[in-house]
Design a protein around this motif. Structure first.
Motif, PDB file in Angstrom:
ATOM      1  N   LEU A   1      12.050  -0.941  -2.631  1.00 53.74           N
ATOM      2  CA  LEU A   1      12.047  -2.376  -2.906  1.00 53.74           C
ATOM      3  C   LEU A   1      12.101  -3.163  -1.604  1.00 53.74           C
ATOM      4  O   LEU A   1      12.911  -2.852  -0.727  1.00 53.74           O
ATOM      5  CB  LEU A   1      13.251  -2.734  -3.778  1.00 53.74           C
ATOM      6  CG  LEU A   1      13.516  -4.218  -4.059  1.00 53.74           C
ATOM      7  CD1 LEU A   1      12.379  -4.826  -4.869  1.00 53.74           C
ATOM      8  CD2 LEU A   1      14.856  -4.398  -4.773  1.00 53.74           C
ATOM      9  N   ALA A   2      11.260  -4.165  -1.485  1.00 51.03           N
ATOM     10  CA  ALA A   2      11.285  -5.077  -0.335  1.00 51.03           C
ATOM     11  C   ALA A   2      11.586  -6.476  -0.844  1.00 51.03           C
ATOM     12  O   ALA A   2      10.790  -7.056  -1.597  1.00 51.03           O
ATOM     13  CB  ALA A   2       9.958  -5.056   0.414  1.00 51.03           C
TER      14      ALA A   2
ATOM     15  N   GLY B   1      19.780  -6.261  -6.502  1.00 49.51           N
ATOM     16  CA  GLY B   1      18.825  -5.179  -6.302  1.00 49.51           C
ATOM     17  C   GLY B   1      19.483  -3.814  -6.279  1.00 49.51           C
ATOM     18  O   GLY B   1      19.030  -2.871  -6.945  1.00 49.51           O
ATOM     19  N   ALA B   2      20.580  -3.690  -5.525  1.00 46.87           N
ATOM     20  CA  ALA B   2      21.263  -2.406  -5.427  1.00 46.87           C
ATOM     21  C   ALA B   2      21.851  -1.986  -6.771  1.00 46.87           C
ATOM     22  O   ALA B   2      21.823  -0.799  -7.127  1.00 46.87           O
ATOM     23  CB  ALA B   2      22.364  -2.479  -4.366  1.00 46.87           C
TER      24      ALA B   2
ATOM     25  N   ASP C   1       0.819  -1.209   0.000  1.00 46.07           N
ATOM     26  CA  ASP C   1       0.000   0.000   0.000  1.00 46.07           C
ATOM     27  C   ASP C   1       0.854   1.261   0.000  1.00 46.07           C
ATOM     28  O   ASP C   1       0.420   2.309  -0.496  1.00 46.07           O
ATOM     29  CB  ASP C   1      -0.938   0.004   1.214  1.00 46.07           C
ATOM     30  CG  ASP C   1      -2.017  -1.069   1.143  1.00 46.07           C
ATOM     31  OD1 ASP C   1      -2.244  -1.598   0.031  1.00 46.07           O
ATOM     32  OD2 ASP C   1      -2.608  -1.389   2.191  1.00 46.07           O
ATOM     33  N   ARG C   2       2.040   1.163   0.561  1.00 43.62           N
ATOM     34  CA  ARG C   2       2.918   2.332   0.625  1.00 43.62           C
ATOM     35  C   ARG C   2       3.803   2.450  -0.611  1.00 43.62           C
ATOM     36  O   ARG C   2       4.678   3.302  -0.671  1.00 43.62           O
ATOM     37  CB  ARG C   2       3.786   2.266   1.882  1.00 43.62           C
ATOM     38  CG  ARG C   2       2.979   2.316   3.176  1.00 43.62           C
ATOM     39  CD  ARG C   2       3.869   2.643   4.368  1.00 43.62           C
ATOM     40  NE  ARG C   2       4.485   3.938   4.191  1.00 43.62           N
ATOM     41  CZ  ARG C   2       5.749   4.217   4.540  1.00 43.62           C
ATOM     42  NH1 ARG C   2       6.522   3.265   5.050  1.00 43.62           N
ATOM     43  NH2 ARG C   2       6.241   5.416   4.369  1.00 43.62           N
ATOM     44  N   GLY C   3       3.582   1.596  -1.600  1.00 38.46           N
ATOM     45  CA  GLY C   3       4.297   1.718  -2.855  1.00 38.46           C
ATOM     46  C   GLY C   3       5.554   0.889  -2.973  1.00 38.46           C
ATOM     47  O   GLY C   3       6.286   0.992  -3.966  1.00 38.46           O
ATOM     48  N   PHE C   4       5.819   0.020  -1.982  1.00 34.71           N
ATOM     49  CA  PHE C   4       6.987  -0.853  -2.076  1.00 34.71           C
ATOM     50  C   PHE C   4       6.739  -1.929  -3.119  1.00 34.71           C
ATOM     51  O   PHE C   4       5.632  -2.446  -3.247  1.00 34.71           O
ATOM     52  CB  PHE C   4       7.266  -1.527  -0.731  1.00 34.71           C
ATOM     53  CG  PHE C   4       7.998  -0.666   0.251  1.00 34.71           C
ATOM     54  CD1 PHE C   4       9.362  -0.822   0.453  1.00 34.71           C
ATOM     55  CD2 PHE C   4       7.324   0.313   0.983  1.00 34.71           C
ATOM     56  CE1 PHE C   4      10.035  -0.035   1.366  1.00 34.71           C
ATOM     57  CE2 PHE C   4       7.987   1.104   1.896  1.00 34.71           C
ATOM     58  CZ  PHE C   4       9.359   0.944   2.085  1.00 34.71           C
ATOM     59  N   MET C   5       7.788  -2.260  -3.870  1.00 38.56           N
ATOM     60  CA  MET C   5       7.733  -3.423  -4.751  1.00 38.56           C
ATOM     61  C   MET C   5       8.196  -4.617  -3.924  1.00 38.56           C
ATOM     62  O   MET C   5       9.379  -4.746  -3.599  1.00 38.56           O
ATOM     63  CB  MET C   5       8.630  -3.250  -5.967  1.00 38.56           C
ATOM     64  CG  MET C   5       8.553  -4.431  -6.924  1.00 38.56           C
ATOM     65  SD  MET C   5       9.577  -4.204  -8.395  1.00 38.56           S
ATOM     66  CE  MET C   5       9.111  -5.685  -9.320  1.00 38.56           C
ATOM     67  N   THR C   6       7.285  -5.479  -3.542  1.00 37.77           N
ATOM     68  CA  THR C   6       7.610  -6.633  -2.702  1.00 37.77           C
ATOM     69  C   THR C   6       7.928  -7.825  -3.596  1.00 37.77           C
ATOM     70  O   THR C   6       7.083  -8.263  -4.372  1.00 37.77           O
ATOM     71  CB  THR C   6       6.447  -6.964  -1.754  1.00 37.77           C
ATOM     72  OG1 THR C   6       5.239  -7.084  -2.516  1.00 37.77           O
ATOM     73  CG2 THR C   6       6.271  -5.867  -0.711  1.00 37.77           C
ATOM     74  N   VAL C   7       9.141  -8.324  -3.490  1.00 39.37           N
ATOM     75  CA  VAL C   7       9.589  -9.434  -4.334  1.00 39.37           C
ATOM     76  C   VAL C   7      10.006 -10.603  -3.444  1.00 39.37           C
ATOM     77  O   VAL C   7      10.974 -10.500  -2.672  1.00 39.37           O
ATOM     78  CB  VAL C   7      10.772  -9.019  -5.233  1.00 39.37           C
ATOM     79  CG1 VAL C   7      11.211 -10.199  -6.106  1.00 39.37           C
ATOM     80  CG2 VAL C   7      10.387  -7.826  -6.108  1.00 39.37           C
TER      81      VAL C   7
END
Length: 274
Positions: free
Chosen positions: A220-221, A267-268, A195-201
């Motif tokens: 990114l999460a 990711g980084a 909901d807070r806009g994180f891309m959860t992978v």
């Protein structure tokens, strides 16, 4: 010359004297306190304790040092913040057990506060741990997280090791650098991140694509599951994407702490954070 042979006379930064006062009596409830949520956090080892002393948010209750460790702190101008008790190395051995590499430092401290999901900045990378129970693995993940400037680590209150003892030693000071967010329900926390806009992978060997091929964005999460079990079904279903980590060698599975550092590097790099 050993710790027990040296008898220096010096003071810590701030003028607090080192003292040899009370006898260092082994408490029968020590290990109960280490594993219980109401007791103090147990910190030992050079990097772990010196980082805690340097963290103004960490409240130190008691500090036990060998004479050599006390001298080293004084030489490096590290403020002990409390008057330490000078003890022999075997006294700390008796507290922690013979296998603990304490380097002559042991501290009892208050736990650091756990921020809420809503307090996390919507930027960079966070790690989410789905019931990873081995304190060595969680500590190693925290150390890698600090190296990659991870904004926070989210973990569950149950089925996760406490931020004390072996975990703290394995983290090598990272407990003081990476906020640890403890939640009651991981799926609910992931939904909050979504909901807070994180891309959860979620990272899973059965993921549809290799993480290096997934289009990533901040915040990114990265979600890691326990060794053997992997991600739980509800966790997998709550993530926006599920990806795998492809490797060219014969062994395709990685220790979870190794998978974490590889995922963080990918990711980084993809996000331009390197």
């Amino acid at each position: 010359m050993s710790d027990r042979d040296r008898k220096p006379s010096f003071r810590s930064k701030g003028g607090k004297p080192f003292e040899k006062g009370r006898k260092f009596v082994r408490s029968p409830s020590w290990r109960e306190r280490e594993s219980g949520s109401d007791g103090p956090v147990i910190l030992y080892g050079w990097h772990t304790v010196s980082a805690a002393l340097a963290n103004p948010a960490r409240q130190i209750r008691k500090l036990y040092l060998t004479e050599n460790a006390a001298r080293r702190l004084a030489e490096e101008n590290i403020d002990t913040r409390v008057t330490p008790e000078i003890v022999r190395p075997n006294a700390i051995d008796q507290r922690l057990g013979p296998d603990a590499v304490h380097q002559g430092l042991l501290a009892e401290a208050d736990p650091l506060p756990s921020p809420g999901i809503d307090a996390l900045a919507a930027e960079g990378i966070v790690l989410v741990l789905d019931q990873i129970t081995d304190p060595h693995n969680v500590g190693a993940i925290m150390r890698s997280a600090a190296a990659f400037a991870v904004k926070a680590i989210v973990t569950t209150a149950r089925h996760s090791p406490e931020a004390t003892g072996v975990l703290a030693k394995s983290a090598s000071g990272a407990l003081e650098l990476v906020p640890l967010v403890t939640v009651q329900n991981l799926a609910r926390a992931l939904n909050e991140l979504n909901d807070r806009g994180f891309m959860t992978v979620g990272l899973d060997s059965q993921g549809a694509a290799d993480l290096g091929q997934v289009e990533l964005h901040q915040p990114l999460a990265l979600v890691l599951g326990a060794e053997g079990k992997g991600l739980r079904q509800l966790t997998r279903e709550t993530c926006r994407a599920v990806a795998r980590l492809d490797t060219p060698g014969e062994i395709k599975s990685l220790n979870v702490s190794n998978a974490a550092v590889l995922a963080l590097y990918i990711g980084a790099t993809r996000l331009g954070l390197m």
